[in-house]
Design a protein around this motif. Structure first.
Motif, PDB file in Angstrom:
ATOM      1  N   ASN A  30      25.885  44.641  36.668  1.00 18.95           N
ATOM      2  CA  ASN A  30      27.324  44.809  36.793  1.00 18.95           C
ATOM      3  C   ASN A  30      27.944  44.507  35.434  1.00 18.95           C
ATOM      4  N   LEU A  31      28.644  45.455  34.885  1.00 15.33           N
ATOM      5  CA  LEU A  31      29.164  45.285  33.537  1.00 15.33           C
ATOM      6  C   LEU A  31      30.475  46.023  33.370  1.00 15.33           C
ATOM      7  N   SER A  32      31.129  45.712  32.265  1.00 12.94           N
ATOM      8  CA  SER A  32      32.366  46.373  31.863  1.00 12.94           C
ATOM      9  C   SER A  32      32.201  46.814  30.419  1.00 12.94           C
ATOM     10  N   VAL A  33      32.456  48.078  30.150  1.00 16.27           N
ATOM     11  CA  VAL A  33      32.336  48.661  28.816  1.00 16.27           C
ATOM     12  C   VAL A  33      33.713  49.126  28.369  1.00 16.27           C
ATOM     13  N   ARG A  34      34.099  48.678  27.178  1.00 16.78           N
ATOM     14  CA  ARG A  34      35.397  49.095  26.631  1.00 16.78           C
ATOM     15  C   ARG A  34      35.164  49.941  25.388  1.00 16.78           C
TER      16      ARG A  34
END
Length: 535
Positions: free
Chosen positions: A69-73
């Motif tokens: 589970n990750l967030s990429v900006r």
């Protein structure tokens, strides 16, 4: 089944069915056509990537998969939106986007995208806004594990980001102002793996890109997000290697049976061999299923070969003993036992040396990666502070090319206090101490200074000079008490002895006059207090 399909089957069982299925599954919406930056009148852009991994779970050795589970900006400068400040004025569906997808995702449970516009990252004198695309991802990723050194291995859990635009449109690079983060406390596979805190994000160059990734003549930007884990090998050492070694020691006990009893010897060796095979089958679900041998497989195979050697020895030596053609059967049997033990000792020594070398190499590599990650984070933190601190961002002091005046000189501005100039004129990286505020000398001290300078000009005596006190008027006039030479750029004047004596006598007279005035003030105060008490 509808009547149209039945009628189509009667006419043409293949072509008509495919045509009917295509018409039924065709969407009413038209296909989306993406315009490149060149068609929009913009140039190639750099898309900066920052990753935040919240959790890594379900590392599967057999399927070679893991869940994250990750967030990429993704952040880039967009001159096409220059002048727009309100988010409501922008239709993000009509704007250019980097079209980033997950290359090695097996299943995607969540992939949300959110666009924002920001002027915070604009450069000095630049009014071009930045577009921030945030992607919240929850997916299962495929990774080819390198299990040659299992269970002493470490794995790189890679998440591949790919853009559907080619290199002529954009470049995927690491964000140099924000650090990548990896949550270690949410790692659920801590019983088998150790998760390192570094999260390595780096682009894959055009020369390093695999041809099979693009599938065409054009090459597409790739960016990898890597988390590193090492396997906790103690479980396999205690529960597999140790048990196999103990079973082999039990197999050596069959040499205690007399050589003439061949059947009992062979049955005992077969029983031990079957026990080793059964235990290996029992441990098989815990081992990776791959097409090549791991280090643990090689160890198991060497143990099995030793069991087979014991079984062959019992068969051959026992058969010869029953024929009676060999008089010293016991000596031969003991020699075979010694040979098998020597082979087993050699195997374990090799395995022990291999284990020590592999563990040292693994730990050294991972430690170097951790050090590089910390150095990179320090650089990113410095860039971020420079960006967010207006004083550091918009003001840079000029470089020092010439030696500055000494500390306390009236020509030294306070803005240069953080630079230190050594006496030989070389600058130092350590900050110089902030000088105390200087005040103008008192009238009496000014008279002393003028008297000293006038006397020096009239005198012609040149003699040895004593060390001056720090409170001497000469010190205030600009002389060094350790080197009685005036620090002026016109001439070097030596302080004469007569001047020194005159200055010291004048200082003693001033001290006596100050003492008499203080005593008079004290006497007047005592008289006033006594008169007040009598009243």
């Amino acid at each position: 089944m509808s009547a149209d399909i039945i009628e189509a089957l009667k006419r043409n069982p293949v072509a008509n069915i495919l045509r009917q299925i295509e018409q039924n599954t065709r969407s009413e919406k038209t296909a989306v056509l993406y315009e490149s930056r060149k068609e929009r009148g913009a140039n190639k852009v750099q898309v900066k990537i920052r990753a935040l991994v919240y959790a890594i779970t379900d590392i599967d050795n057999e399927k070679q998969e893991f869940t994250a589970n990750l967030s990429v900006r993704a952040r880039w400068k967009e001159p096409l939106l220059q002048g727009l400040t309100s988010k409501s004025d922008i239709d993000w569906d009509d704007q250019w986007n980097p079209r980033i997808e997950l290359e090695n995702a097996v299943s995607i449970r969540n992939f949300d995208k959110k666009y924002e516009i920001s002027y915070f990252h604009t450069d000095l004198g630049d009014n071009i806004p930045h577009v921030c695309l945030t992607m919240n991802i929850s997916a299962t990723f495929k990774e080819m594990f390198e299990l040659d050194e299992f269970p002493l291995d470490y794995q790189a859990l890679n998440i591949w980001l790919i853009s559907e635009w080619s290199y002529s449109e954009l470049d995927l690079v690491k964000d140099d102002e924000y650090m990548d983060r990896l949550a270690v406390n949410t790692f659920t596979e801590s019983k088998e793996w150790f998760l390192y805190p570094q999260l390595i994000g780096e682009p894959v160059g055009e020369e390093e890109e695999i041809d099979e990734v693009s599938g065409s003549t054009s090459q597409y930007p790739l960016y990898t997000i890597t988390a590193q884990v090492k396997r906790i090998h103690q479980f396999y050492m205690w529960n597999h290697v140790l048990y196999m070694f103990m079973i082999f020691l039990v197999g050596l006990s069959t040499f205690s049976i007399p050589v003439a009893d061949v059947g009992l010897r062979i049955s005992g060796a077969l029983l031990v061999l079957l026990c080793a095979l059964i235990y290996r089958l029992y441990m098989r679900p815990m081992l990776p299923v791959i097409a090549y041998w791991t280090a643990l497989d090689k160890y198991n195979m060497s143990i099995m070969l030793c069991h087979i050697l014991i079984l062959l020895e019992h068969s051959v030596v026992g058969g010869v003993a029953n024929t009676g053609s060999m008089p010293s059967v016991t000596s031969v049997d003991l020699a075979c036992l010694g040979g098998i033990v020597a082979v087993m000792v050699t195997i374990h020594c090799y395995f022990l040396a291999f284990m020590i070398q592999t563990l040292n190499k693994r730990d050294k590599f991972l430690q170097e990666e951790a050090t590089n990650f910390e150095e990179l984070n320090a650089t990113i933190k410095k860039n971020h502070e420079t960006r967010t601190n207006p004083r550091k961002r918009f003001y840079e002091p000029p470089p020092l090319t010439e030696p500055q005046p000494p500390l306390g000189h009236p020509g030294v501005p306070y803005s240069l206090n953080k630079y230190y100039i050594s006496p030989n004129g070389q600058s130092s990286a350590s900050p110089r101490p902030t000088p105390r505020p200087t005040y103008p000398p008192s009238p009496r001290l000014q008279r002393d200074i003028s008297f000293t300078r006038n006397t020096m000009q009239r005198s012609s005596d040149r003699g040895a000079q004593p060390i001056l006190r720090a409170s001497s008027p000469l010190r205030a006039a600009g002389y060094d008490h350790m080197n009685p030479v005036e620090k002026t750029h016109e001439a070097k004047i030596t302080v004469p002895t007569s001047v020194m004596q005159a200055v010291q006598s004048r200082s003693r007279s001033h001290s006596r006059s100050r003492g008499r005035s203080r005593s008079r003030i004290g006497n007047n105060r005592v008289a006033a207090e006594s008169s007040y008490a009598s009243d």
